[in-house]
Scaffold this active site. Sequence first.
Site, PDB file in Angstrom:
ATOM      1  N   ARG A  11       0.701  -0.958   0.034  1.00 33.25           N
ATOM      2  CA  ARG A  11       0.005  -0.082   0.009  1.00 33.25           C
ATOM      3  C   ARG A  11       1.130   1.264   0.094  1.00 33.25           C
ATOM      4  NH1 ARG A  11      -5.472   1.557   3.295  1.00 33.25           N
ATOM      5  NH2 ARG A  11      -6.357  -0.029   1.770  1.00 33.25           N
ATOM      6  N   HIS A  31      -7.479   0.691  -6.495  1.00 28.69           N
ATOM      7  CA  HIS A  31      -7.634   0.024  -5.373  1.00 28.69           C
ATOM      8  C   HIS A  31      -8.282  -1.232  -5.843  1.00 28.69           C
ATOM      9  CE1 HIS A  31      -7.755  -1.180  -1.759  1.00 28.69           C
ATOM     10  NE2 HIS A  31      -8.866  -0.301  -0.923  1.00 28.69           N
ATOM     11  N   GLN A  65     -10.374  -3.863  -3.516  1.00 22.94           N
ATOM     12  CA  GLN A  65     -11.625  -3.132  -3.110  1.00 22.94           C
ATOM     13  C   GLN A  65     -12.743  -3.561  -3.930  1.00 22.94           C
ATOM     14  OE1 GLN A  65     -12.584  -1.456   0.004  1.00 22.94           O
ATOM     15  NE2 GLN A  65     -14.385  -2.261  -0.827  1.00 22.94           N
ATOM     16  N   ASP A  90     -17.061   7.018  -1.732  1.00 21.39           N
ATOM     17  CA  ASP A  90     -15.893   6.610  -1.145  1.00 21.39           C
ATOM     18  C   ASP A  90     -15.710   8.186  -0.475  1.00 21.39           C
ATOM     19  OD1 ASP A  90     -13.289   5.921  -0.376  1.00 21.39           O
ATOM     20  OD2 ASP A  90     -12.277   6.261  -2.216  1.00 21.39           O
ATOM     21  N   CYS A 144     -16.886   1.835   0.428  1.00 17.55           N
ATOM     22  CA  CYS A 144     -15.650   0.862   0.770  1.00 17.55           C
ATOM     23  C   CYS A 144     -14.883   1.140   2.065  1.00 17.55           C
ATOM     24  CB  CYS A 144     -14.451   1.297  -0.293  1.00 17.55           C
ATOM     25  SG  CYS A 144     -13.828   2.958  -0.187  1.00 17.55           S
ATOM     26  N   ARG A 162     -13.644  -8.297   1.689  1.00 17.50           N
ATOM     27  CA  ARG A 162     -12.144  -8.075   1.497  1.00 17.50           C
ATOM     28  C   ARG A 162     -11.411  -9.297   1.575  1.00 17.50           C
ATOM     29  NH1 ARG A 162     -10.086  -2.876   1.277  1.00 17.50           N
ATOM     30  NH2 ARG A 162      -8.385  -4.061   0.536  1.00 17.50           N
TER      31      ARG A 162
HETATM   32  N1   CP Z   1     -11.314   0.246   2.210  1.00 22.28           N
HETATM   33  C1   CP Z   1      -9.935   0.245   2.501  1.00 22.28           C
HETATM   34  O1   CP Z   1      -9.105  -0.002   1.912  1.00 22.28           O
HETATM   35  O2   CP Z   1     -10.020   0.424   3.996  1.00 22.28           O
HETATM   36  P1   CP Z   1      -8.581   0.498   4.656  1.00 22.28           P
HETATM   37  O3   CP Z   1      -7.882   1.992   4.390  1.00 22.28           O
HETATM   38  O4   CP Z   1      -8.923   0.343   6.380  1.00 22.28           O
HETATM   39  O5   CP Z   1      -7.511  -0.683   4.621  1.00 22.28           O
END
Ligand code: CP
Length: 298
Positions: A100, A127, A130, A217, A257, A285
């Site tokens: 990430r 992403h 997601q 989002d 999300c 997820r």
């Molecule tokens: N939706 C998502 O990626 O959540 P986090 O940022 O908590 O990992």
Amino acid sequence: MKHLLSLEQLTQAEIEGLIHSAVDLKAKRKSCPQVLAGQTWALIFNKSSTRTRVSFEVGIRELGGSPMFLSGSEMQLGRGEPVKDTARVLGRMVDGAIIRTFAQKDVDDFASFSGIPTINALTDDEHPCQILADLQTMQERLGGWKNKRVCFLGDGDCNVARSWIWASARLGFELVVGAPAPFQPADSFMERVPKGTVSVESDAMRAVSGCDVVYTDVWVSMGKEAESADRLRVLSPYQINTQLMAAANPGAVVMHCLPAYRGKEITDEVMEAHAGIIFEEAENRLHAQKAVMTELVR
Ligand code: CP
């Protein structure tokens, strides 16, 4: 599939295969094949996370492997060691990597130089994990995405919106991106997207009209905090509230999300009314990512 770097790089058959596998892994959660037995997978995170970190750590364990969490700021990466050097070191020690970070190029470079399966756990561009979980949720709750109309409301040029755009282009369902001009998908990005399934609408009511799924989002993505005041002002007409939902199809669902900021992109009333599907989406997820890792070590 060697890596999951973006949805752009996946075919329709690959996405559909992952969703099928995710549903299957969910059904046999406590007896899933131990495909990561004896393996260590690194999670390299340069941004905050709740869902992604926990779902990957639990998923790796459920598949028989061991997760190793590495905060980018505590690694030599944070002091300027190049990604390609870090990748060549980790590639000799661990079996897979979940990253990430900010730049998509860093995840792409890591995949190239490490030689181990690499997963994009969120970059500024995409992403993919997601949206795979979101598609699984549509499969389970709506019977799939065929003939469904999805509306993404808010920052239409963010990573989640871009992954939705690729999902629409690859799977063929209709996606309306409801966003004001400064937050519509960039022309340079849309030039890469096949024509026919994605439209952009600046009026929020018109965007949700006829939709089966209304998705949003956070308005201030990680790294965009300095733009917070401007974003909240310009995006406020795109809040998902009861009045806006009246323009969607009867029975339309709201997806998010997470994390959700009540009173900003969504009201508490709408959030709680759709909490069942939203938190199922969060759980998915885990299952979708187990499907991805299973595919990458096949
Ligand atoms: N939706 C998502 O990626 O959540 P986090 O940022 O908590 O990992």
